[in-house]
Design a protein around this motif. Structure first.
Motif, mmCIF file in Angstrom:
data_model
loop_
_atom_site.group_PDB
_atom_site.id
_atom_site.type_symbol
_atom_site.label_atom_id
_atom_site.label_comp_id
_atom_site.label_asym_id
_atom_site.label_seq_id
_atom_site.Cartn_x
_atom_site.Cartn_y
_atom_site.Cartn_z
ATOM 1 N N GLU A 360 31.507 38.106 48.010
ATOM 2 C CA GLU A 360 31.644 38.193 46.782
ATOM 3 C C GLU A 360 32.802 39.154 46.103
ATOM 4 N N ASP A 361 32.762 40.383 46.788
ATOM 5 C CA ASP A 361 33.440 41.471 46.497
ATOM 6 C C ASP A 361 34.882 41.111 47.043
ATOM 7 N N MET A 362 35.016 40.440 48.057
ATOM 8 C CA MET A 362 36.540 40.031 48.645
ATOM 9 C C MET A 362 37.047 38.913 47.721
ATOM 10 N N ARG A 363 35.911 37.893 47.090
ATOM 11 C CA ARG A 363 36.472 36.793 46.338
ATOM 12 C C ARG A 363 37.017 37.382 45.063
ATOM 13 N N ARG A 364 36.360 38.193 44.563
ATOM 14 C CA ARG A 364 36.768 39.054 43.165
ATOM 15 C C ARG A 364 38.328 39.779 43.669
ATOM 16 N N ASN A 365 38.342 40.304 44.580
ATOM 17 C CA ASN A 365 39.489 41.119 45.103
ATOM 18 C C ASN A 365 40.744 40.016 45.160
ATOM 19 N N ILE A 366 40.429 39.198 45.703
ATOM 20 C CA ILE A 366 41.381 37.956 45.919
ATOM 21 C C ILE A 366 41.751 37.271 44.608
ATOM 22 N N LEU A 367 41.062 37.284 43.686
ATOM 23 C CA LEU A 367 41.242 36.461 42.264
ATOM 24 C C LEU A 367 42.251 37.461 41.577
ATOM 25 N N LEU A 377 46.612 37.971 32.698
ATOM 26 C CA LEU A 377 45.533 38.875 32.687
ATOM 27 C C LEU A 377 44.204 38.088 32.909
ATOM 28 N N LEU A 378 43.801 38.563 33.622
ATOM 29 C CA LEU A 378 42.193 37.925 34.249
ATOM 30 C C LEU A 378 41.118 38.704 33.497
ATOM 31 N N PRO A 379 40.199 38.646 32.434
ATOM 32 C CA PRO A 379 39.315 39.449 32.207
ATOM 33 C C PRO A 379 38.133 39.621 33.355
ATOM 34 N N ASP A 380 37.547 40.786 33.168
ATOM 35 C CA ASP A 380 36.507 41.091 34.062
ATOM 36 C C ASP A 380 35.497 40.097 34.143
ATOM 37 N N SER A 381 34.874 39.416 32.959
ATOM 38 C CA SER A 381 34.072 38.658 32.922
ATOM 39 C C SER A 381 34.362 37.477 33.553
ATOM 40 N N VAL A 382 35.504 36.925 33.319
ATOM 41 C CA VAL A 382 36.019 35.702 33.796
ATOM 42 C C VAL A 382 36.251 35.668 35.502
ATOM 43 N N CYS A 383 36.606 36.797 35.801
ATOM 44 C CA CYS A 383 36.626 37.308 37.301
ATOM 45 C C CYS A 383 35.404 37.240 37.924
ATOM 46 N N GLU A 384 34.317 37.969 37.457
ATOM 47 C CA GLU A 384 32.902 38.010 37.982
ATOM 48 C C GLU A 384 32.494 36.460 37.989
ATOM 49 N N LEU A 385 32.549 35.422 36.841
ATOM 50 C CA LEU A 385 32.251 34.236 37.138
ATOM 51 C C LEU A 385 32.940 33.482 38.138
ATOM 52 N N LEU A 386 34.117 33.497 38.083
ATOM 53 C CA LEU A 386 34.768 32.740 39.321
ATOM 54 C C LEU A 386 34.344 33.076 40.703
ATOM 55 N N ALA A 387 34.285 34.583 40.822
ATOM 56 C CA ALA A 387 33.811 35.158 42.237
ATOM 57 C C ALA A 387 32.171 34.871 42.560
ATOM 58 N N CYS A 388 31.461 34.692 41.652
ATOM 59 C CA CYS A 388 30.131 34.184 41.758
ATOM 60 C C CYS A 388 30.116 32.823 42.107
ATOM 61 N N ARG A 389 30.608 31.887 41.402
ATOM 62 C CA ARG A 389 30.510 30.469 41.423
ATOM 63 C C ARG A 389 31.462 29.926 42.556
ATOM 64 N N LEU A 390 32.326 30.515 43.052
ATOM 65 C CA LEU A 390 33.456 29.900 43.985
ATOM 66 C C LEU A 390 33.297 30.738 45.290
ATOM 67 N N ASP A 391 32.447 29.976 46.350
ATOM 68 C CA ASP A 391 32.122 30.779 47.456
ATOM 69 C C ASP A 391 32.879 29.716 48.708
ATOM 70 N N GLY A 392 33.758 29.046 48.378
ATOM 71 C CA GLY A 392 34.388 28.373 49.555
ATOM 72 C C GLY A 392 35.443 29.050 50.097
ATOM 73 N N ASP A 393 36.485 28.236 50.572
ATOM 74 C CA ASP A 393 37.656 28.884 51.165
ATOM 75 C C ASP A 393 38.637 29.527 50.079
ATOM 76 N N VAL A 394 39.673 30.023 50.606
ATOM 77 C CA VAL A 394 40.588 30.851 49.708
ATOM 78 C C VAL A 394 41.290 29.707 48.965
ATOM 79 N N ARG A 395 41.687 28.683 49.606
ATOM 80 C CA ARG A 395 42.515 27.569 48.868
ATOM 81 C C ARG A 395 41.744 27.168 47.590
#
Length: 532
Positions: A360-367, A377-395
């Motif tokens: 999850e930390d890596m996904r947040r950094n990637i986003l 501008l990617l708000p922190d709340s949106v970034c957290e949501l995407l990092a939590c829900r998207l646990d597939g590959d980077v594509r």
């Protein structure tokens, strides 16, 4: 007002590369009012550039601070002086000597030279100390202008971010830039030195890939101890990124280094073409002359004896003279089937490393990294949501972020949680991943089969294609091992590898059968909510 500009500046820092911010934003003086911004640039040139390139970005950064939609934010930019002359540049001096200022020749019709903003002048001078003073500012603006345009063009522009602040060597008619990694007359132009899409700088490192990154960086250094590297992972986790980053780093460190980059399928195609034209010796020599070979998707060579023999001869030749070889594959060497034992031995002669799915930390950094490369501008709340829900590959993450940005621009609004939830509804099934029974059911529906036929020993064409499609999708979208996938159909894992390779080959060749499989896979993935 000052606090508001500080917040806006912080948003801009998140959206822009540090070099772009330092050169174009930091020198500004700002007055914030209820409806927007009044910005004062150090001179007319900076004001003109900002008006042409940065208005949308400035509005987007100011909107959340002012509580307005981006389209409603008014941005006015004025110049501190009325002159259009180029700013003065401070000539670097040795310690103990007085600092002097050299002014460049005014543009035709311009008034006398005015002193520039000191921070702006210092930044540009630092970036171009090797350039003549008369054209320093023009070149700096051209480089940053080109970098900015490249960033706005699409998702593969993060390399341009690095180039914008690296200040490439000056171009002149007497000194043309180096274009090819290899001399065109002596080697196939597998990869131009300026065409590497990825670099180490835009790769997010974490616990699931740090060994692969460390090995790739070592093999790219002339002083490194790694000579042979084998990287394997599931699709979309960064094998190609790291392979190209190695090529880019070598090309940048060693001018004239002979780097060959191609897939195993390209290698096979070129080998077949050489056989047909009776040009095998020339084919061998073009590879023997390389300093570095980057060979991707080596699992394609399974079951192809003559191609394996040629690949083995090339690898032996390179390793014997101290050259470097980097392999990538969807499978580890021990999982490869019908591959010459000597070739496998050479695969294993260096560093073996796999790349896992990002946490999850890596996904947040990637986003965050991707958002900065897109200048949004990617708000922190949106970034957290995407990092939590998207646990597939980077594509998958990149696809979701692209969709979110596109929809926000279509609606002329900023990124927010409501919009993110709406876009995520197209991806939520991906995050948990479909199970094998779901994949089997959808494959049966697509090919007009039943589960009994898939599990049978039938060699009918539709049964074989159906089984291979299940293997391919299960490997791509589940965490099942090859052995576990094979057990579901009473098959050995070597059979699963052969089936996956067959599907990948047909898809890459875009044959009639390949197009049929591609349509079926696309339909199945859409119905299951999987990422293509």
């Amino acid at each position: 007002m000052r606090e508001q500009w500080s917040e806006i500046s912080e948003n801009l820092k998140k959206m822009l590369h540090s070099g772009v911010f330092k050169v174009w934003i930091a020198p500004l003086q700002a007055h914030v009012h209820a409806g927007g911004l009044l910005l004062t640039a150090p001179n007319a040139f900076v004001a003109s550039w900002l008006e042409g390139k940065m208005l949308a970005t400035l509005r987007e950064a100011a909107a959340p601070v002012l509580g307005l939609e981006p389209a409603a934010v008014e941005v006015r930019i004025t110049a501190a002086t009325d002159t259009h002359a180029q700013p003065a540049f401070a000539r670097p001096v040795a310690d103990g000597q007085p600092q002097t200022t050299q002014t460049s020749t005014p543009m035709p019709g311009a008034s006398a030279q005015q002193p520039t903003h000191p921070q702006f002048a210092a930044t540009v001078q630092t970036a171009h100390t090797s350039r003549d003073e008369a054209d320093s500012f023009a070149h700096a603006s051209a480089v940053l202008n080109a970098a900015f345009s490249g960033l706005a063009a699409g998702s593969d522009r993060s390399c341009a971010n690095q180039d914008a602040t690296a200040a490439p060597a000056p171009y002149s008619a007497a000194r043309p830039p180096i274009q090819a990694t290899l001399p065109i007359s002596s080697a196939p132009a597998y990869r131009l030195a300026t065409n590497w899409r990825y670099s180490f700088a835009d790769f997010v490192v974490g616990p699931t890939n740090n060994m692969a990154v460390a090995a790739a960086q070592d093999v790219s250094r002339s002083s490194g101890c790694v000579r042979t590297l084998f990287m394997n992972s599931a699709p979309g986790l960064g094998k190609t990124h790291l392979a190209q980053a190695v090529g880019r780093a070598i090309a940048e460190e060693r001018t004239g280094a002979r780097v060959g980059y191609l897939t195993a399928e390209d290698f096979a195609s070129r080998f077949v073409a050489a056989l047909r034209t009776h040009d095998i010796e020339n084919f061998k020599s073009r590879f023997r002359d390389l300093d570095v070979l980057l060979l991707e998707d080596v699992h394609f060579l399974q079951g192809k004896e003559k191609m394996q023999d040629m690949a083995l001869a090339v690898v032996k030749s390179l390793q014997a003279k101290g050259g470097r070889v980097i392999f990538t594959s969807s499978f580890s060497p021990r999982d490869l089937q019908k591959v010459d034992s000597q070739l496998v031995s050479h695969f294993c002669s260096g560093i073996l490393t796999d790349i896992g799915r990002p946490n999850e930390d890596m996904r947040r950094n990637i986003l965050e990294h991707k958002a900065k490369s897109y200048q949004v501008l990617l708000p922190d709340s949106v970034c957290e949501l995407l990092a939590c829900r998207l646990d597939g590959d980077v594509r998958q993450m990149e696809s979701c972020l692209n969709s979110l940005i596109f929809k926000a621009r279509l609606l002329n609004c900023g990124l927010n949680l409501d919009l993110a939830m709406e876009v995520l509804s197209q991806y939520t099934e991906i995050s948990s991943g479909p199970d094998l029974p779901t994949i089997v059911r959808l494959v049966c529906e697509s090919y007009g089969l039943n589960e009994r036929q898939l599990n049978s020993r039938s060699r009918r064409k539709e049964c074989v294609i159906g089984r291979n499609t299940v293997y391919f999708l299960a490997r791509k979208h589940t965490e099942l091992t090859l052995e576990e996938i094979g057990e579901k159909f009473n098959r050995r894992h070597s059979t699963v590898i052969k089936g996956i390779t067959s599907v990948e080959r047909e898809l890459s060749k875009e044959t009639t059968l390949g197009r049929q499989i591609a349509r079926a896979v696309k339909l199945i993935e859409r119905n299951a909510g999987m990422g293509a």
